[in-house]
Design an enzyme around this catalytic site. Structure first.
Site: not given
Ligand code: AMP
Ligand code: ZN
Length: 110
Positions: A29, A84, A90-91, A97, A99
């Site tokens: 997003i 992450n 930085g999760q 998931h 990226h």
């Protein structure tokens, strides 16, 4: 449990770029690259840390699916795959998931 990625995986919100029995992919997003797609297992798994040997049956397919989706995105010049994990990693979303980032040269941390 209120997990946005579970809702996306169930088709309750958002648009899917890819779906099979085990995984879905959709556009991030807030894209950080020209192409920024997330690939997730349909099953709720919190993070890389939460994985165990019981997950062996689908993990190899996960990596192969990430590669297949990157190929479908026509990232012929390469791409970066990032997972992450935890606060220092930085999760932000606590559903595993990967990226996929590409479409231009991505600066490397390592
Ligand atoms: P991470 O920092 O690895 O947890 O990344 C979570 C990613 O999920 C961020 O890049 C967000 O922009 C993205 N994200 C959060 N909510 C949504 C959503 N509803 N649809 C698509 N991407 C999302
Ligand atoms: Zn979830």
């Amino acid at each position: 449990m209120d997990c946005i990625f579970c809702k996306i995986a169930k088709g309750e919100t958002g648009e899917l770029l890819y779906e099979d029995e085990l995984f879905v992919a959709f556009e991030d997003i807030h894209p950080k690259a020209k192409v920024h797609v997330l690939v997730i297992p349909k099953k709720h798994v919190e993070s890389l840390d939460a994985l165990s040997k019981d997950d062996k049956s689908w993990l190899c397919d996960y990596l192969l699916t990430i590669k297949k989706i990157a190929n479908q995105l026509k990232l012929k010049n390469g791409y970066k795959v990032i997972i992450n994990n935890g606060p220092d990693g930085g999760q932000v979303v606590h559903h595993l998931h990967a990226h996929i980032l590409g479409g231009k040269k991505i600066d490397s941390l390592v």
